[in-house]
Write an enzyme that holds these catalytic residues in place. Sequence first.
Site, PDB file in Angstrom:
ATOM      1  N   GLY A  25       9.643  91.922  49.148  1.00 37.69           N
ATOM      2  CA  GLY A  25      10.680  92.014  48.119  1.00 37.69           C
ATOM      3  C   GLY A  25      10.244  91.765  46.687  1.00 37.69           C
ATOM      4  N   GLU A  54       9.729  85.284  43.066  1.00 42.02           N
ATOM      5  CA  GLU A  54      10.712  85.647  44.099  1.00 42.02           C
ATOM      6  C   GLU A  54      11.570  86.821  43.651  1.00 42.02           C
ATOM      7  OE1 GLU A  54      11.224  84.547  47.085  1.00 42.02           O
ATOM      8  OE2 GLU A  54      11.092  82.374  47.230  1.00 42.02           O
ATOM      9  N   ASP A  55      12.050  87.588  44.616  1.00 43.08           N
ATOM     10  CA  ASP A  55      13.006  88.655  44.305  1.00 43.08           C
ATOM     11  C   ASP A  55      14.399  88.066  44.074  1.00 43.08           C
ATOM     12  OD1 ASP A  55      13.305  87.915  46.990  1.00 43.08           O
ATOM     13  OD2 ASP A  55      13.379  89.964  47.755  1.00 43.08           O
ATOM     14  N   ASP A  85      18.704  82.830  47.233  1.00 46.83           N
ATOM     15  CA  ASP A  85      20.048  82.933  47.794  1.00 46.83           C
ATOM     16  C   ASP A  85      20.458  81.549  48.308  1.00 46.83           C
ATOM     17  OD1 ASP A  85      22.348  84.211  48.773  1.00 46.83           O
ATOM     18  OD2 ASP A  85      21.422  84.629  50.706  1.00 46.83           O
ATOM     19  N   VAL A  96      22.770  92.918  47.225  1.00 48.83           N
ATOM     20  CA  VAL A  96      22.209  93.844  46.232  1.00 48.83           C
ATOM     21  C   VAL A  96      20.924  94.505  46.728  1.00 48.83           C
ATOM     22  CG1 VAL A  96      23.218  92.663  44.239  1.00 48.83           C
ATOM     23  CG2 VAL A  96      20.957  91.983  45.064  1.00 48.83           C
ATOM     24  N   ASP A 151      15.844  95.174  49.513  1.00 49.08           N
ATOM     25  CA  ASP A 151      16.117  96.228  50.491  1.00 49.08           C
ATOM     26  C   ASP A 151      17.407  95.995  51.259  1.00 49.08           C
ATOM     27  OD1 ASP A 151      14.975  93.922  51.993  1.00 49.08           O
ATOM     28  OD2 ASP A 151      15.162  95.279  53.713  1.00 49.08           O
TER      29      ASP A 151
HETATM   30  P1  IMP Z   1      17.211  82.538  51.065  1.00 46.45           P
HETATM   31  O1  IMP Z   1      16.241  81.814  51.934  1.00 46.45           O
HETATM   32  O2  IMP Z   1      18.591  82.514  51.640  1.00 46.45           O
HETATM   33  O3  IMP Z   1      17.194  82.093  49.626  1.00 46.45           O
HETATM   34  O4  IMP Z   1      16.841  84.063  51.198  1.00 46.45           O
HETATM   35  C1  IMP Z   1      16.074  84.739  50.325  1.00 46.45           C
HETATM   36  C2  IMP Z   1      15.610  86.055  50.928  1.00 46.45           C
HETATM   37  O5  IMP Z   1      16.674  86.773  51.589  1.00 46.45           O
HETATM   38  C3  IMP Z   1      15.144  86.970  49.822  1.00 46.45           C
HETATM   39  O6  IMP Z   1      13.770  86.777  49.554  1.00 46.45           O
HETATM   40  C4  IMP Z   1      15.467  88.362  50.359  1.00 46.45           C
HETATM   41  O7  IMP Z   1      14.393  88.854  51.136  1.00 46.45           O
HETATM   42  C5  IMP Z   1      16.661  88.160  51.260  1.00 46.45           C
HETATM   43  N1  IMP Z   1      17.929  88.493  50.564  1.00 46.45           N
HETATM   44  C6  IMP Z   1      18.891  87.623  50.197  1.00 46.45           C
HETATM   45  N2  IMP Z   1      19.895  88.243  49.585  1.00 46.45           N
HETATM   46  C7  IMP Z   1      19.593  89.553  49.533  1.00 46.45           C
HETATM   47  C8  IMP Z   1      20.267  90.712  48.977  1.00 46.45           C
HETATM   48  O8  IMP Z   1      21.354  90.667  48.381  1.00 46.45           O
HETATM   49  N3  IMP Z   1      19.612  91.909  49.134  1.00 46.45           N
HETATM   50  C9  IMP Z   1      18.420  92.018  49.774  1.00 46.45           C
HETATM   51  N4  IMP Z   1      17.756  90.952  50.280  1.00 46.45           N
HETATM   52  C10 IMP Z   1      18.333  89.730  50.172  1.00 46.45           C
HETATM   53 MG    MG Z   2      14.629  91.554  52.836  1.00 52.08          MG
END
Ligand code: IMP
Ligand code: MG
Length: 179
Positions: A44, A100-101, A104, A154, A160
């Site tokens: 990502g 990071e992309d 979340d 998104v 993706d």
């Molecule tokens: P976290 O551990 O919940 O912060 O997740 C982060 C990861 O979830 C990111 O690096 C993305 O790969 C994926 N992700 C979270 N939200 C989205 C989104 O809206 N679109 C696409 N990938 C997402």
């Molecule tokens: Mg992903």
Amino acid sequence: MKEPPIDRVLFTAEQVEARIRQVAAEISAEYENRELKLIGVLKGSVFFLTALARELTAPVKLDFLAVSSFANQRGGMPGVVRIAKDLDESIEGEHVMLVEDIIDTGFTTRYLMQHLATREPKSLSICTLLDRTPRRIVQVPIDHRCFEIPDRFVVGCGLDYKQLYRNLKYIAALNVEAS
Ligand code: IMP
Ligand code: MG
């Protein structure tokens, strides 16, 4: 290819480019002539990382790691993160920036920061393209952020849906039901 089921463009390609230039200027001013190692999280963050790196004036090195995370799938068990591919080189004594992309829930980033900290970098910071604070479960210290987004799924600029749409130049909210 089928048109992506885009609900709404949140940031146009021009807005994304301009904002990355601003953030890169901030980072360049902060690091000046110090070497900075950017760590990308596959897949990502690759688009954001390369766009950012091209705008930086500080000397830059790159490395990548990959995680598999159940939190990546909505509805999946959050907080379970595993390193699928580790860094190629040591980061001991280096200035390191995790790129990071999107942050979340924060589980992935927190896990990666703990993982990287054990390798004894000289400094460790976080730069993210997107920050979705309404869904945050664990707090992480974000040093640089391009955009805050609302609680919508998104795609684009590396993000993706089922591995598609990473190459879109803009960031859009996806109409997941319609895809
Ligand atoms: P976290 O551990 O919940 O912060 O997740 C982060 C990861 O979830 C990111 O690096 C993305 O790969 C994926 N992700 C979270 N939200 C989205 C989104 O809206 N679109 C696409 N990938 C997402
Ligand atoms: Mg992903």
